[in-house]
Design a protein around this motif. Structure first.
Motif, short mmCIF file in Angstrom:
data_model
loop_
_atom_site.label_atom_id
_atom_site.label_comp_id
_atom_site.label_asym_id
_atom_site.label_seq_id
_atom_site.Cartn_x
_atom_site.Cartn_y
_atom_site.Cartn_z
N HIS A 174 14.69 28.32 -26.97
CA HIS A 174 14.70 27.25 -27.74
C HIS A 174 16.14 26.62 -27.72
O HIS A 174 17.09 27.07 -27.76
N CYS A 232 17.66 27.52 -30.96
CA CYS A 232 17.87 29.05 -30.75
C CYS A 232 19.27 29.05 -30.14
O CYS A 232 20.21 29.92 -30.47
N CYS A 260 10.87 32.67 -26.01
CA CYS A 260 12.34 32.54 -26.24
C CYS A 260 12.88 33.83 -26.65
O CYS A 260 12.28 34.76 -27.54
ZN LIG Z 1 13.63 30.42 -30.35
#
Ligand SMILES: [Zn+2]
Ligand SMILES: [Zn+2]
Length: 153
Positions: A35, A38, A14
């Motif tokens: 993600h 995220c 990520c």
């Molecule tokens: Zn992340």
């Protein structure tokens, strides 16, 4: 994605938090190398990260709701006359339409129907359907539980 030399899957990282992307690796590009959570906090979420925002699928949804064991902590309830009205109110709170048809309590939620001898039992059926998919027990589970509790099938 594979590393041709080692033939091992390459970990997707990520680019927001730096840890491995596993659960949503198939959508790695859709979430711009992050993600889902995220991505959401990077581009979609407005305001306090702990408060659910307007965007659908906000990860903060439900944060204000503590775990079941915390929510029922300290309860000591026995089924009696004083649980009937709270059970009807709880069913309504869950979005059910409650009717009493003859001797049967019927709770309906969209196309789901729960029929029981009383509102507390109907509420139990809603919890059963919520907890188990499918709600019914397999032959093996039935045998095991009947044996464990010394019940006759
Ligand atoms: Zn992340
Ligand atoms: Zn959000």
């Amino acid at each position: 994605m594979r590393d041709e030399a080692s033939q091992l899957p390459v970990a997707l990282i990520c680019r927001r938090c730096g840890s491995d992307v596993v659960a949503n690796s198939a959508q790695y590009d859709v979430f711009e190398g992050m993600h889902y959570v995220c991505f959401h906090y990077e581009f979609e979420h407005a305001g306090d990260p702990d408060v659910e925002c307007e965007a659908g699928g906000c990860p903060a949804a439900g944060i204000a709701l503590s775990s079941l064991s915390m929510r029922v902590n300290g309860c000591d309830i026995s089924q009696a006359g004083n649980t009937v009205v709270p059970a009807i109110l709880a069913l309504r709170q869950l979005g059910c339409v409650v009717t009493i048809e003859g001797e049967t309590t019927v709770a309906r939620l969209r196309d789901a129907v729960f029929r029981a001898d009383d509102p507390v039992a109907a509420l139990g059926l809603v919890k059963l359907a919520e907890t188990r998919h499918p709600w019914s027990a397999s032959d093996a589970e039935i045998d095991e539980i009947l044996r464990e509790f010394g019940l006759n099938g």
